[in-house]
Design an enzyme around this catalytic site. Structure first.
Site, PDB file in Angstrom:
ATOM      1  N   ARG A 168       0.830  -1.202   0.000  1.00 15.16           N
ATOM      2  CA  ARG A 168       0.000   0.000   0.000  1.00 15.16           C
ATOM      3  C   ARG A 168       0.870   1.261   0.000  1.00 15.16           C
ATOM      4  O   ARG A 168       0.552   2.258   0.646  1.00 15.16           O
ATOM      5  CB  ARG A 168      -0.946   0.006   1.205  1.00 15.16           C
ATOM      6  CG  ARG A 168      -1.878  -1.189   1.296  1.00 15.16           C
ATOM      7  CD  ARG A 168      -2.822  -1.264   0.095  1.00 15.16           C
ATOM      8  NE  ARG A 168      -3.713  -2.398   0.234  1.00 15.16           N
ATOM      9  CZ  ARG A 168      -3.448  -3.637  -0.203  1.00 15.16           C
ATOM     10  NH1 ARG A 168      -2.309  -3.868  -0.845  1.00 15.16           N
ATOM     11  NH2 ARG A 168      -4.299  -4.615  -0.023  1.00 15.16           N
ATOM     12  N   SER A 241     -11.008  -0.659   2.901  1.00 13.21           N
ATOM     13  CA  SER A 241     -10.288  -0.974   4.134  1.00 13.21           C
ATOM     14  C   SER A 241      -9.759   0.311   4.759  1.00 13.21           C
ATOM     15  O   SER A 241      -9.043   1.069   4.107  1.00 13.21           O
ATOM     16  CB  SER A 241      -9.122  -1.922   3.837  1.00 13.21           C
ATOM     17  OG  SER A 241      -9.598  -3.144   3.309  1.00 13.21           O
ATOM     18  N   GLU A 332      -5.454   3.956   6.164  1.00 12.76           N
ATOM     19  CA  GLU A 332      -5.171   3.792   4.736  1.00 12.76           C
ATOM     20  C   GLU A 332      -5.630   4.975   3.889  1.00 12.76           C
ATOM     21  O   GLU A 332      -4.854   5.476   3.072  1.00 12.76           O
ATOM     22  CB  GLU A 332      -5.789   2.495   4.218  1.00 12.76           C
ATOM     23  CG  GLU A 332      -5.439   2.195   2.788  1.00 12.76           C
ATOM     24  CD  GLU A 332      -5.744   0.759   2.392  1.00 12.76           C
ATOM     25  OE1 GLU A 332      -6.286   0.582   1.292  1.00 12.76           O
ATOM     26  OE2 GLU A 332      -5.451  -0.153   3.177  1.00 12.76           O
TER      27      GLU A 332
END
Length: 338
Positions: A168, A241, A332
């Site tokens: 990520r 998420s 995130e």
């Protein structure tokens, strides 16, 4: 008063341009149809002394209610397939919808992207956080990323090795604002093999226990799995998420009972959703923000959520997980404004 550059308008409404559904507007904004408009908008922001933000589908961001900046929406469309050597090269401009690209390549008989089906957002946003799901990341298939380098306003093509891809993560996160992504190039080898290492796929995913043998079958299993675990953002606003799955030392993971992790560089990767579930956050609400009843990793807009609601609930979750497990959760979605 209109901005000097035609696509930009003052008080640009972003409320319908983020999947979490937060109310938001920017000082200036607009849909940018090509690289020329992108450069002009960014240079206008520079002259005005304002930050410039480039959004795709708004699927991985938290927008402030008032953003004192110029916000451009990547609107350039176009994609193509080219057979090269032992595979196929896929090129897509920044405004192409990511899931459309996946379904298109699989429909053409080319495997490689099927595990990434159903992820909201655009091609231009995909390399920013190196999107990933079900054991596959964009970096596994990325060949290059086309950008505008705002340091000198030149258009460049960065090889995948230059993009600093990680979990990520990418070079674009390390130096925010410098590179404006205008397109991506992917390479899918002809010798396709399914990636079924993720628990959600390794058990087959088809009725009767049949194995997954084709890209279309894998994509179908991925979409079914996502549909069962993730609320549809078009019905219930969410940003996917909300926290990264944390990687902790092996010894630390061994002390956390009832949580099954997986080996990862640097230790053991733990499922953030499970940690949140054990802390009682499934369905917990603060103002208009709540953690999903389906999956504690998904923070949703339960109705009229504000950024303040989201921040308060997220901070409460981070504090609870840190107190109980000694694990820090990293958010995130990126913040824009405020």
């Amino acid at each position: 008063m209109r901005a000097p550059h035609a696509p930009l308008v003052p008080q640009f409404d972003l409320s319908g341009r983020n999947t979490l559904g937060l109310r938001s507007r920017a000082s200036y904004g607009g849909v940018l149809a090509d690289e020329g408009e992108m450069i002009a908008a960014a240079q206008f922001a520079d002259r005005m002394g304002l930050p410039f933000h480039l959004l795709g589908g708004g699927s991985n961001c938290l927008l402030a209610e008032e953003i004192d900046a110029v916000v451009g929406i990547a609107g350039a469309r176009g994609r193509r397939l080219q057979r090269v050597g032992g595979g196929v090269r896929v090129t897509a401009r920044a405004g192409e919808t990511w899931d459309d690209i996946v379904r298109w390549t699989v429909g053409q008989g080319f495997g490689g992207l099927e595990n990434l089906a159903g992820i909201p957002g655009t091609a231009g946003a995909a390399p920013i956080q190196n999107i990933g799901a079900f054991g596959v990341e964009l970096s596994d298939v990325a060949e290059s990323v086309d950008v505008i380098d705002t340091a000198d306003w030149t258009q460049r093509r960065l090889a995948a090795a230059e993009c600093g891809f990680g979990y990520r993560h990418s070079r674009f996160k390390e130096d925010p604002g410098r590179f404006l992504v205008t397109g991506i190039t992917l390479y899918l080898p002809a010798a396709w093999r399914p990636v079924l290492s993720h628990e959600g796929l390794s058990r087959g995913g088809l009725s009767g226990g049949a194995s997954l043998t084709g890209a279309a079958q894998v994509m179908g299993a991925v979409l079914a799995r996502r549909g069962a675990r993730l609320p549809d953002w078009r019905l219930t606003g969410n940003a996917g998420s909300f926290f990264h799955n944390p990687v902790v030392p092996v010894a630390a993971a061994a002390r956390i009972r009832d949580v099954c992790g997986h080996p990862a560089p640097g230790g053991v990767k733990l499922p953030a959703g499970k940690l949140l579930d054990l802390c009682g956050f499934r369905g917990l609400r603060r103002g208009g923000a709540a953690f999903s009843e389906i999956n504690a990793l998904i923070l949703v807009n339960a109705g009229g959520a504000t950024l303040r609601d989201v921040d308060a609930l997220a901070a409460r979750a981070q504090d609870a997980v840190r107190l109980r497990f000694g694990v820090d959760l990293v958010q995130e979605p990126s913040r824009v404004g405020d």
